[in-house]
Design an enzyme around this catalytic site. Structure first.
Site, mmCIF file in Angstrom:
data_model
loop_
_atom_site.group_PDB
_atom_site.id
_atom_site.type_symbol
_atom_site.label_atom_id
_atom_site.label_comp_id
_atom_site.label_asym_id
_atom_site.label_seq_id
_atom_site.Cartn_x
_atom_site.Cartn_y
_atom_site.Cartn_z
ATOM 1 N N GLU A 157 16.138 -42.437 -40.526
ATOM 2 C CA GLU A 157 17.289 -42.986 -41.243
ATOM 3 C C GLU A 157 18.090 -41.889 -41.928
ATOM 4 O O GLU A 157 19.322 -41.893 -41.896
ATOM 5 C CB GLU A 157 16.833 -44.014 -42.293
ATOM 6 C CG GLU A 157 16.130 -45.216 -41.720
ATOM 7 C CD GLU A 157 14.618 -45.072 -41.627
ATOM 8 O OE1 GLU A 157 13.932 -46.109 -41.597
ATOM 9 O OE2 GLU A 157 14.111 -43.931 -41.592
ATOM 10 N N HIS A 216 13.378 -38.117 -42.128
ATOM 11 C CA HIS A 216 13.082 -39.397 -41.490
ATOM 12 C C HIS A 216 14.270 -39.806 -40.622
ATOM 13 O O HIS A 216 15.398 -39.329 -40.820
ATOM 14 C CB HIS A 216 12.820 -40.469 -42.540
ATOM 15 C CG HIS A 216 11.542 -40.291 -43.282
ATOM 16 N ND1 HIS A 216 10.990 -41.292 -44.039
ATOM 17 C CD2 HIS A 216 10.699 -39.232 -43.397
ATOM 18 C CE1 HIS A 216 9.857 -40.881 -44.591
ATOM 19 N NE2 HIS A 216 9.674 -39.618 -44.218
ATOM 20 N N CYS A 233 11.289 -46.816 -45.652
ATOM 21 C CA CYS A 233 10.458 -46.463 -46.793
ATOM 22 C C CYS A 233 11.356 -46.436 -48.034
ATOM 23 O O CYS A 233 12.590 -46.495 -47.914
ATOM 24 C CB CYS A 233 9.799 -45.099 -46.555
ATOM 25 S SG CYS A 233 10.944 -43.696 -46.668
#
Length: 157
Positions: free
Chosen positions: A55, A53, A83
Site C-alpha cells: 500500500e 508495504h 496494517c
C-alpha cells in the site's frame, strides 16, 4: 470505471510478481477517475525498508504520478487488510475506498507479525472517512499466502 474485482485482480497479479521475485505475498492497485494510476507489491525485503508495504509503495507511485499527496476519489485494492501503518497512510492520502481480500488474521495465521488491530476499528476510533470493503476476491488473496509458502520464500517478519 474499473470494478473492485478488476482492480483487485491487478493487485493479485502484482503480488504474484513479487512472490516470484522473492518478496512477501502482498499487492496493491490504485485507481483515480476510473484510471489505474499505481500497481505495486511489497518490497520490504528488496529494499530493507520495513515501511515498503504494497500500500505504501503504491501510494508513493500514485502521488508522484498525479503530483499531489492527497488522492481524494481514489479507489484502492489491496490483497490483505491494511496494517495500522498502511491504513493510516491511506487515511492521510484521503482515498475514498479501500477494498481488501485477506484479513489481518489470515496474515497472522500465516506467520506474519501483525498488530491485530482491524483497519475498520482503527478508522472508527480515529474518525476516518475512508470506506473499507472487505472480502473482495478473498479466496484468491488467501491463496497468495499458500503460493508464497510453497515457493520457500517464507521469511516471517
Amino acid at each position: 470505471m474499473i470494478s473492485p474485482s478488476e482492480l483487485m485482480q491487478l493487485a493479485i497479479d502484482k503480488a504474484k510478481e513479487g512472490i516470484a521475485a522473492g518478496q512477501s505475498p502482498f499487492g496493491c492497485a490504485i485507481a483515480l477517475d476510473g484510471q489505474v494510476i499505481a500497481v505495486s507489491h511489497n518490497i520490504v525485503l528488496q529494499t530493507t525498508d520495513v515501511t515498503a508495504h504494497a500500500e505504501v509503495t503504491a501510494l508513493r507511485i500514485a502521488c508522484k504520478k498525479v503530483g499531489e499527496i492527497l488522492l481524494p476519489g481514489a479507489q484502492v485494492a489491496t490483497t490483505c487488510e491494511p496494517c495500522p501503518m498502511c491504513a493510516t497512510a491511506l487515511h492521510w492520502a484521503r482515498v475514498d475506498e479501500v477494498y481488501y481480500g485477506a484479513t489481518i488474521e489470515d496474515a497472522a495465521e500465516t506467520g506474519f507479525n501483525e498488530l491485530r488491530m482491524p483497519a475498520g476499528q482503527l478508522y472508527q476510533i480515529g474518525g476516518s472517512a475512508t470506506k473499507l470493503v472487505s472480502d473482495v476476491e478473498r479466496a484468491a488473496c488467501r491463496e497468495l499466502f499458500d503460493l508464497w509458502k510453497a515457493g520457500g520464500s517464507a521469511i516471517y517478519y
